[in-house]
Write a protein that holds these residues in place. Structure first.
Motif, short mmCIF file in Angstrom:
data_model
loop_
_atom_site.label_atom_id
_atom_site.label_comp_id
_atom_site.label_asym_id
_atom_site.label_seq_id
_atom_site.Cartn_x
_atom_site.Cartn_y
_atom_site.Cartn_z
N TYR A 198 0.83 -1.20 0.00
CA TYR A 198 0.00 0.00 0.00
C TYR A 198 0.86 1.25 0.00
N ALA A 199 2.15 1.09 0.26
CA ALA A 199 3.05 2.24 0.33
C ALA A 199 3.17 2.88 -1.04
N GLY A 200 3.36 4.18 -1.05
CA GLY A 200 3.55 4.90 -2.32
C GLY A 200 3.03 6.32 -2.23
N ASN A 201 2.92 6.92 -3.39
CA ASN A 201 2.49 8.32 -3.48
C ASN A 201 0.99 8.36 -3.78
N TYR A 202 0.30 9.22 -3.07
CA TYR A 202 -1.14 9.42 -3.26
C TYR A 202 -1.39 10.87 -3.65
N ARG A 203 -2.56 11.10 -4.26
CA ARG A 203 -2.91 12.46 -4.70
C ARG A 203 -4.39 12.73 -4.45
N CYS A 204 -4.66 13.94 -4.04
CA CYS A 204 -6.03 14.39 -3.78
C CYS A 204 -6.32 15.56 -4.73
N GLU A 205 -7.37 15.46 -5.55
CA GLU A 205 -7.76 16.50 -6.50
C GLU A 205 -9.14 17.02 -6.17
N VAL A 206 -9.29 18.38 -6.18
CA VAL A 206 -10.56 19.03 -5.89
C VAL A 206 -10.93 19.89 -7.09
N ASN A 207 -12.17 19.75 -7.59
CA ASN A 207 -12.66 20.52 -8.74
C ASN A 207 -13.94 21.23 -8.36
N TYR A 208 -14.04 22.49 -8.81
CA TYR A 208 -15.31 23.23 -8.71
C TYR A 208 -15.40 24.16 -9.92
N LYS A 209 -16.28 23.82 -10.87
CA LYS A 209 -16.42 24.58 -12.11
C LYS A 209 -15.06 24.71 -12.78
N ASP A 210 -14.54 25.94 -12.91
CA ASP A 210 -13.26 26.14 -13.57
C ASP A 210 -12.10 26.22 -12.58
N LYS A 211 -12.35 25.94 -11.31
CA LYS A 211 -11.30 25.97 -10.30
C LYS A 211 -10.78 24.56 -10.06
N PHE A 212 -9.51 24.47 -9.70
CA PHE A 212 -8.87 23.17 -9.52
C PHE A 212 -7.76 23.31 -8.49
N ASP A 213 -7.64 22.30 -7.64
CA ASP A 213 -6.56 22.27 -6.67
C ASP A 213 -6.15 20.82 -6.46
N SER A 214 -4.88 20.62 -6.15
CA SER A 214 -4.36 19.26 -6.01
C SER A 214 -3.21 19.27 -5.02
N CYS A 215 -3.03 18.15 -4.37
CA CYS A 215 -1.87 18.00 -3.47
C CYS A 215 -1.49 16.52 -3.43
N SER A 216 -0.23 16.25 -3.19
CA SER A 216 0.29 14.89 -3.13
C SER A 216 0.80 14.62 -1.72
N PHE A 217 0.74 13.35 -1.35
CA PHE A 217 1.25 12.94 -0.02
C PHE A 217 1.70 11.49 -0.15
#
Length: 1295
Positions: A273-292
C-alpha cells in the motif's frame, strides 16, 4: 500471480505481468483472453501468444494433464545473468514523493505457459480491477511421459523491471504509482490550479496491518454547491471504485464554519500500500491538487505457517483488490507474521468433500478464488490420495536461502521399493551437491549450496507412485558497504563516483535525479565494477551533469550531490567593428578562454543560424562568423554570447554600396515610356546605394522638384518616382536621373512619349443606295494622334432618331464601307470614327440623309383564267416581297408566238390581280407576262411557260359537294343556314334549286356565281326540313346533287303519365311517348318526384329509355307526386307531364286514416335573427361579415357598402344558406372600410341590418401611387389613418 513452473535447466520461470511504475523504464507481459502480449517501453520487445480459449478450466479428477508450451522472449541486447526471486523491499520515500525502485538482476527470464485443454471450456471475463495475471491459466506440472515442452526465450533487462513492479500482487494496490503501459506516453491535461484546499493531507507512516487516515478540507463560503473530490494512488488509479474492507472514503459538511471535510481511511494496511497518493478538488473552472506519501513498515519475522485461506482469498473479497491469485504469497507469508492463524484445515475438508460441495465450502471459509483453489486441489488430491508406497509425502513447497542447503524428506511404507528423484522431469544422480540419505523408512535428499538454478519442481517416484514439491530459492539482499561521496568540480573535468556493496558481482542501478543513467555504447556515462566496488565515470563533465546521483541495490540506496561549475571566462581578442563593400566577404572573429566553451551569434538581438551563406566556426579558442557575399541586410550590431556566461562581445558592421539606377526594371524598349495624353504617369525606377543616394530629376536644363504641382519627382528608400498627373503633348522629351552618395555617382536617361487619339474624319459620302444597303466613302483624318490609324468604326441611325448603332466590331481597314440590313423607306445618316493605338477619335459629321428603296419581287402564280375567241383573261397573285416603296400596280404585256415584240396590254397600271386582254386574233397563240411597278421601278416579269391558244373551250359542269353536306345537315330551329356548293363548267352554267320536286320557298335566298351557288336561311324553321336538288347545266351537259336538311326542335312532354301500382316503398309509373318529338328521335326520359309537404322536385333517374318504371326506396308515411320530361338530341322538353294522383307510402298491415288539417300560413316578412357586428380587419387578409334572416317565401338578399349596392364586384363573394347570409371581402384594403348593409326583401316586406368595417395596416403613399389610386382618395385615406392611430384619450380631448 500464477504459480511458477520449472524449466529443464533448473531455473524457475514466472508468468510475469508487472504493473506500470514511475521508474525510468517498464516491462510488461499482458495475457489477454485470446492473445498474450509481452511488451516493454524502452526495449520494445513484444511477444504475442494466441491461446485456444481464455477461460481457466476446472479439471475433473483423473483428467489427463495438458501439454505445457513454454515461451521465452529474448531482448535485442540481453545481458546474461542469474535469475533471482523478487523480494518485497519497502524503501524510504524521497523528496518528490515517489519510492525509489529497488535494484534487480541484469537479466530476467520469463516463461508464459500455454495450456491446451482437450475438453471445451467456458469463458470467464476477469474483473477489470484484477491484475492481468488473473486471466492467465496456471500451468500444470510436467507430463509424465517426459515430452519436451516448446519454448520461446524472453530476456528482459533488470533496469526495465523495478522492484516496485515485482512485489506480491495480492491486491490491486500493487499497481503502485504507475500508469498502464498504453497510457504512459499520454499527456495528462489538468485544469488551471487555484487554491481550494485550506487543509491538505499530510504524509504518514504505519506498520503493516495498521490503520491511518488522511484529511482534506475545502472552504465553501464562495461555492454555490459541493466541490468534487477524487483520491488517486500514483498517477491514474482512482480509488473511488476500490472502497471496501481496506479503504473507506467519507465526506462531511459543517454548516457553521462552511467547511467541507473529506477523509480517506486505510484499514489493515499491507506493505504494497506504500507509495504516493494524490487528492484533486474541482469546482467549475477551479482546480486544486496535493500529493502525499504513505510509508508501510515491515514487522519482525514470525512463524512460517501458511494460511491456505489467505493464499487463495481474493483481496477484500470482491472489493478494491479482488480477483488476484499469487503463489509468491505462500513464500512471503513465511517471512512475515501472519495476520491470523487458521483454525480449520480447509485442505482436508476439500480433499474429503464431493465436487458439488466445493462452492459451499469456499463460501463458508471466505475463499473467493475458487478457480485457483480447485486447480491446486486437483494436483494435491492426486498426490495425496492414499498411497501404498509413501507413508508421508513431500511438503507442497520448500524455501531455501541462496548458498544454504535444504532437506527433502519422504517416508516410505515399503522400504524395499526403488526410489528415484527428479528435477523438472530429469532424474537426479548423487553428486556432492545432491546427497541421498537413508534413515529407517525415511529417504532424504540434501541439496547443498542452493543457487537460483535450484529453484525448480522436484518429484520422487516409488514404483508406480509419484509425489511432487516445489523449491523456492531466496536471494539475499545486497547492502551498501561504502556510501557515495559528494563531488564538486568544473566543466571538462573527469568525475568518478565510487561505491562498495556487500556482494561481488551484484547488480546495481545508477540514478541521476531519480532517473536511471543510460549506460549504452553512445552514452557519456561509463559504469565499471571490480569485485564489490562499483564506479560511475564521466570523462568530460558539463554543467548539465550537476545533480544528485544515487546507486540502488536490493538492500539499500546511497546518493551524493555532484556540482559542476564553469571556468572563469577570459577574452583574448574582442570583436572589431568593420565596414564592408556590398557583395564582399564579411568576417568576424574573437578569441576566448576556455577554448571549448560554445557560444551563439546574434544580429540586432536575433539569433543567427548557420546556412549556405553564413558559416559559423568554432576551433579551440577561436569563434568565427563568415559571410561569403554581404548584403544590405547584413549591416547591424553583432553580438557573441559564450554559453553559460553573462559576458558578451559586440561589434558593428556597416555595409556601403555605390549608387545605381536600375532602368532594366522598366522592361521597355530603348528606355522609352509611352503615355496617353490626359492620363496620370507614375514612373517608379528602382535605385540602390548605401548609404541612400541623393536623387535629381532633370528635363533639359530644368530641374524637376518634389514640390511641383502637375509634374514632380519623389525619392524613397529603394526607388525614385516621376509623377505627371495629367500628361500633355508638351511632356514629351528626355528625362535625366542623377544619383550621388559617398561611394560614387550614377546617371541614366528615360524618354517619355505622349500620344493622343486622332482627329475625327470628314463627313462621309453616300454615292449608291439599294433596297437595304448603300455604299459610303470618306477621307482619313488630318491628324493621326502620333500613332498610325489602325482602322475605322462606322455608325448609322435613323434620321428622326438620336440613337446611333455601330455597324462593325472589327476595324475597317479601308475608307469605303457598305452598310446592310437597313429598313426600306426610312431616312438614314452615317458617321465615321478613326481608331489608333491610343483610342477612338470623336465622331465625324453625319452624312446627308438617304432613303433605301427596292423594287418588288416578281408576281406569282400567273395562270389563264378564261379564254374566248378574241380575249384571254389572266390572273396572278401579288409578289412575295413588296418592300417599303409599296406596290403601285401591274403592267401586263403579251407577245405573239414567233415574234420577240412585247405589246403593252394596259396603258394604265391595274391594281387588280386579274386582267382581260382584248383584241386578240382568233385561234392565235400568245405569250403573256406581268410586272409589278413601284417607286423604285419595275420588278422582274412573270411569264407563262406555254403559249395560249385564243379559242373558247366548252367544259362540262361538275358539282363538288363538300364532305359535310354528303350527310344529313342538321340545325336547330332559329339558327342560320348558309350552304356553299362549288361547281365547275364553261361557259357559265345555269343553276336551279328544287325541294322535293317543287320550287323552293321564298324565305330561302339563293345566290349564284360562275363557280358556286349559295343557299342562305336567316332563321331556320321546321318547315325548311327536306331534300333539296341542285342542278347545273352547260348547253346539253347537266349535273345534279341532293342535299338533306333537317331542322330540329325540343320535344313535347310525354302523354298519359299515371301511377299503375303502389306497394311497400315502391311505385310503378307508366306513360306514352310525346306527340311531337321535335323532328328528332326521343333518346330518353327524366323522372322526378316531389313530397306533397314541400313540393320540391328531385330527380330520380335521367336518360331513361322505356315508357314504364318502378321507383323504389320511398319514405314510409310520405305522399309523392311524379312528373316526366322527354328528351331528344336538342334537350329536355320545355314542360313535364305530372301524375294527377299522388302515391301514399303506408306501412304494410296498417290502415292509416289521414286526419284533416287546416293548412297553416307559413308566410312571414323578413326578420334578422342575428344582426351584423362591427368588425376590424387586417389589410391583405380575407374578412367575412355574417348575419341570419328568417322569411317565407325566401327573401332576396342585397349587400350594400355606404348605401351603394354591391353588384358583380370580383372582390366580394356573397353566400346564403339556410337563412345565414355571408359577405366575404377578399384581401381588403383601407378603401374597403365603411358601413356595410345587408337587406332582405320578399313580397311581405323588407328588413336590413348595418355594421362598420375598419381595415388596419394599410398601404404606404408610394404603394397607393403605384396602384394608380387618385390623389384625392390617397389624401382622404392618409387622414383617416392618422385619425385612427390617435389614442382614445387624444380623440376625447380633440372632441
Amino acid at each position: 500471480m500464477p504459480e511458477p513452473t520449472k524449466k529443464d535447466d533448473g531455473q524457475p520461470e514466472e508468468n510475469v505481468a508487472p504493473d506500470s511504475g514511475d521508474g525510468p523504464s517498464e516491462n510488461s507481459v499482458v495475457i489477454t483472453p485470446k492473445e498474450a502480449k509481452v511488451a516493454t517501453k524502452d526495449t520494445e520487445a513484444i511477444v504475442t501468444v494466441t491461446e485456444p480459449e481464455a477461460a481457466v478450466p476446472i479439471p475433473a479428477a483423473g483428467a489427463p494433464q495438458p501439454q505445457p508450451v513454454v515461451i521465452v522472449v529474448t531482448e535485442i541486447e540481453p545481458v546474461e545473468g542469474e535469475v533471482t526471486d523478487p523480494q518485497p523491499i519497502v524503501t524510504e520515500p524521497v523528496e518528490n514523493g515517489h519510492n525509489e525502485p529497488a535494484p534487480t538482476k541484469a537479466q530476467k527470464r520469463v516463461e508464459v505457459t500455454e495450456v491446451k485443454e482437450e475438453e471445451p471450456r467456458t469463458s470467464k471475463v476477469p474483473d477489470k480491477d484484477d491484475d492481468v495475471t488473473a486471466s492467465t491459466p496456471s500451468p500444470p506440472p510436467p507430463a509424465e511421459d517426459g515430452s519436451t515442452p516448446k519454448k520461446l526465450s524472453i530476456d528482459l533487462p533488470n533496469d526495465s523491471d523495478p522492484e516496485s513492479t515485482r512485489g506480491r500482487k495480492d491486491s490491486v494496490w500493487s499497481m503502485e504509482d504507475g500508469q498502464p503501459p498504453e497510457e504512459i506516453d499520454k499527456q495528462v491535461d489538468s485544469p488551471p490550479l487555484s487554491t481550494l484546499l485550506i487543509e491538505q493531507p499530510q504524509s504518514g507512516s504505519i506498520n503493516v496491518g495498521g490503520d491511518i487516515s488522511f484529511v482534506a478540507k475545502v472552504e465553501a463560503k464562495d461555492l454555490l454547491r459541493k466541490p468534487t473530490i477524487k483520491w488517486f494512488k500514483g498517477k491514474w488509479m482512482d480509488l473511488a471504485s476500490k472502497t471496501g474492507k481496506h479503504l473507506q472514503l467519507k465526506e462531511s459538511f459543517d454548516r457553521f464554519t462552511k467547511i467541507h471535510t473529506f477523509e480517506m481511511h486505510i484499514i489493515k494496511a499491507k506493505e504494497n500500500y506504500a507509495g504516493n497518493y494524490r487528492c484533486e478538488v474541482n469546482y467549475k473552472d477551479k482546480f486544486d491538487s496535493c500529493s502525499f506519501d504513505l510509508e508501510v513498515k515491515e514487522v519482525a519475522e514470525g512463524s512460517q505457517s501458511i494460511d491456505i485461506r489467505s493464499a487463495f482469498k481474493r483481496s477484500s473479497e470482491g472489493q478494491e483488490d479482488a480477483g488476484e491469485l499469487d503463489f509468491s504469497g505462500l513464500l512471503k507469508h513465511r517471512e512475515h507474521k501472519q495476520e491470523e492463524v487458521p483454525e480449520v484445515d480447509v485442505w482436508e475438508i476439500l480433499k474429503n468433500a464431493r465436487p458439488d460441495e466445493y462452492e459451499k465450502i469456499a463460501f463458508t471459509y471466505g475463499i473467493t478464488d475458487l478457480r485457483g483453489l480447485l486447480k491446486r486441489l486437483k494436483k494435491t488430491k492426486k498426490e495425496e490420495k492414499k498411497s501404498e508406497a509413501f507413508a508421508k509425502r513431500l511438503e507442497p513447497a520448500y524455501q531455501a536461502d541462496k548458498g544454504g542447503k535444504i532437506r527433502l524428506v519422504v517416508d516410505l511404507a515399503d522400504p524395499t521399493v526403488e526410489l528415484k528423484w527428479y528435477k523438472n522431469g530429469q532424474e537426479i544422480r548423487p553428486t556432492p551437491k545432491y546427497i541421498f540419505e537413508h534413515k529407517g523408512t525415511q529417504r532424504i535428499m540434501v541439496i547443498n549450496n542452493c543457487q537460483m538454478n535450484d529453484d525448480a519442481a522436484y518429484s520422487v517416484t516409488a514404483g508406480d507412485e509419484k509425489c511432487t514439491t516445489e523449491l523456492f530459492v531466496k536471494e539475499l539482499p545486497v547492502n551498501i558497504v561504502k556510501q557515495l561521496e559528494p563531488v564538486k568540480t568544473t566543466v571538462n573535468e573527469r568525475i568518478e563516483l565510487e561505491c562498495e556493496v556487500s556482494e561481488e558481482g551484484a547488480k546495481v542501478k545508477w540514478m541521476k535525479n531519480g532517473v536511471e543513467v543510460p549506460t549504452g555504447v553512445r552514452s557519456r556515462y561509463r559504469v565499471k565494477s571490480e569485485g564489490t566496488k562499483h564506479w560511475l565515470i564521466i570523462d568530460d563533465a558539463t554543467k548539465d551533469d550537476t545533480g544528485t546521483y544515487s546507486l540502488m541495490a536490493t538492500g539499500g540506496t546511497t546518493e551524493a550531490h555532484v556540482q559542476v561549475d564553469l571556468k572563469p571566462l577570459k577574452i583574448l581578442m574582442d570583436l572589431q567593428s568593420v565596414t564592408v563593400l556590398l557583395g564582399q566577404p564579411l568576417k568576424l572573429n574573437c578569441e576566448i578562454y576556455p577554448g571549448n566553451v560554445p557560444g551563439r551569434w546574434y544580429k540586432n538581438g536575433q539569433l543567427i543560424q548557420s546556412s549556405e551563406r553564413i558559416n559559423i566556426l568554432h576551433r579551440a579558442k577561436n569563434h568565427n562568423l563568415d559571410i561569403e557575399s554581404s548584403t544590405i541586410h547584413d549591416a547591424g550590431d553583432y553580438t557573441f554570447v559564450p554559453e553559460g556566461y553573462s559576458q558578451t562581445l559586440s561589434a558593428k558592421v556597416h555595409i556601403i554600396d555605390p549608387p545605381r539606377v536600375h532602368l532594366e526594371a522598366l522592361n521597355v524598349q530603348d528606355n522609352t515610356v509611352t503615355i496617353v495624353a490626359g492620363n496620370k504617369l507614375r514612373l517608379e525606377i528602382p535605385i540602390s546605394g548605401e548609404p541612400a543616394p541623393r536623387v535629381v530629376w532633370m528635363k533639359g536644363e530644368r530641374v524637376i522638384l518634389d514640390s511641383g504641382n502637375r509634374v514632380r519627382a519623389e525619392t524613397f528608400a529603394d526607388q525614385t518616382c516621376l509623377t505627371i498627373d495629367i500628361a500633355e503633348r508638351e511632356d514629351t522629351g528626355n528625362y535625366k536621373i542623377v544619383l550621388q552618395n559617398e561611394a560614387g555617382e550614377d546617371t541614366a536617361s528615360v524618354k517619355i512619349k505622349v500620344v493622343d487619339i486622332p482627329d475625327p474624319p470628314e463627313a462621309p459620302l453616300v454615292p449608291d443606295v439599294g433596297g437595304d444597303w448603300c455604299t459610303m466613302t470618306w477621307e482619313p483624318p488630318r491628324y493621326d494622334g502620333g500613332s498610325p490609324i489602325l482602322g475605322y468604326f462606322i455608325e448609322r441611325k435613323k434620321k428622326q432618331s438620336s440613337r446611333w448603332m455601330r455597324l462593325n466590331f472589327d476595324l475597317c481597314k479601308e475608307t469605303t464601307f457598305e452598310p446592310k440590313k437597313m429598313i426600306e423607306g426610312v431616312p438614314y445618316e452615317v458617321r465615321i470614327f478613326a481608331v489608333n493605338a491610343i483610342g477612338v477619335s470623336k465622331p465625324s459629321e453625319p452624312s446627308k440623309p438617304f432613303i433605301p428603296l427596292a423594287v418588288t419581287s416578281e408576281p406569282t402564280m400567273l395562270v389563264v383564267d378564261d379564254v374566248t375567241d378574241t380575249t384571254v383573261t389572266m390572273k396572278w397573285r401579288p409578289p412575295d416581297t413588296i418592300g417599303a416603296a409599296g406596290l403601285d400596280g401591274y403592267q401586263v404585256e403579251y407577245c405573239l408566238e414567233g415574234t420577240d415584240e412585247w405589246i403593252l396590254a394596259n396603258k394604265e397600271l391595274t391594281e387588280k390581280t386579274r386582267y382581260t386582254i382584248t383584241g386578240l386574233p382568233m385561234e392565235g397563240k400568245i405569250f403573256v407576262r406581268v410586272k409589278a411597278i413601284n417607286a423604285a421601278g419595275a420588278s422582274a416579269p412573270r411569264t407563262t411557260q406555254h403559249s395560249i391558244l385564243v379559242k373558247e373551250v366548252i367544259e362540262p359542269p361538275k358539282i363538288r359537294i363538300p364532305r359535310h353536306l354528303k350527310q344529313t345537315y342538321i340545325r336547330k330551329v332559329g339558327e342560320v343556314v348558309n350552304l356553299v356548293v362549288p361547281f365547275v363548267g364553261k361557259p357559265r352554267p345555269k343553276v336551279n334549286w328544287l325541294k322535293e320536286g317543287q320550287p323552293i320557298d321564298q324565305t330561302i335566298s339563293i345566290r349564284n356565281s360562275d363557280c358556286d351557288s349559295i343557299m342562305f336561311i336567316r332563321k331556320a324553321e321546321r318547315k325548311h326540313s327536306g331534300k333539296y336538288e341542285l342542278s347545273v347545266q352547260v348547253e346539253n351537259h347537266i349535273d345534279t346533287a341532293m342535299l338533306d336538311i333537317q331542322i330540329v326542335d325540343l320535344p313535347g312532354p310525354p302523354q298519359a303519365v299515371k301511377i299503375e301500382e303502389v306497394w311497400g316503398t315502391n311505385v310503378a309509373l307508366d306513360w306514352n311517348p310525346p306527340k311531337d318529338n321535335g323532328n328528332a328521335p326521343i333518346i330518353g326520359y327524366t323522372i322526378q318526384k316531389a313530397d306533397k309537404k314541400t313540393m320540391e322536385w328531385y330527380t330520380c333517374i335521367e336518360h331513361y329509355h322505356r315508357t314504364c318504371i318502378t321507383i323504389t326506396d320511398l319514405v314510409v308515411g310520405n305522399e309523392y307526386f311524379f312528373r316526366i320530361y322527354s328528351e331528344n338530341m336538342v334537350g329536355l322538353s320545355e314542360s313535364a307531364t305530372a301524375t294527377k294522383d299522388s302515391a301514399l307510402i303506408v306501412k304494410e298491415g296498417l290502415l292509416l286514416k289521414i286526419p284533416e288539417y287546416n293548412d297553416r300560413d307559413f308566410t312571414e316578412a323578413p326578420t334578422f335573427t342575428q344582426p351584423l357586428i362591427n368588425t376590424f380587419a387586417v389589410a391583405g387578409y380575407n374578412a367575412t361579415l355574417n348575419c341570419s334572416v328568417r322569411a317565407n317565401p325566401r327573401p332576396k338578399v342585397v349587400w350594400m357598402k355606404n348605401k351603394i349596392t354591391i353588384i358583380d364586384d370580383p372582390r366580394y363573394r356573397m353566400f346564403s344558406n339556410q337563412g345565414v347570409c355571408t359577405l366575404e371581402i377578399r384581401k381588403p384594403s383601407p378603401f374597403d372600410g365603411g358601413v356595410y348593409t345587408c337587406k332582405a326583401v320578399n313580397d311581405l316586406g323588407e328588413a336590413q341590418v348595418d355594421c362598420k368595417l375598419e381595415v388596419k395596416g394599410g398601404f404606404t403613399f408610394f404603394e397607393l401611387m403605384k396602384r394608380g389610386v387618385p390623389l384625392h382618395l390617397i389624401d382622404k385615406y392618409m387622414n383617416e389613418s392618422k385619425t385612427s392611430e390617435k389614442p382614445e384619450s387624444e380623440k376625447k380631448e380633440s372632441n
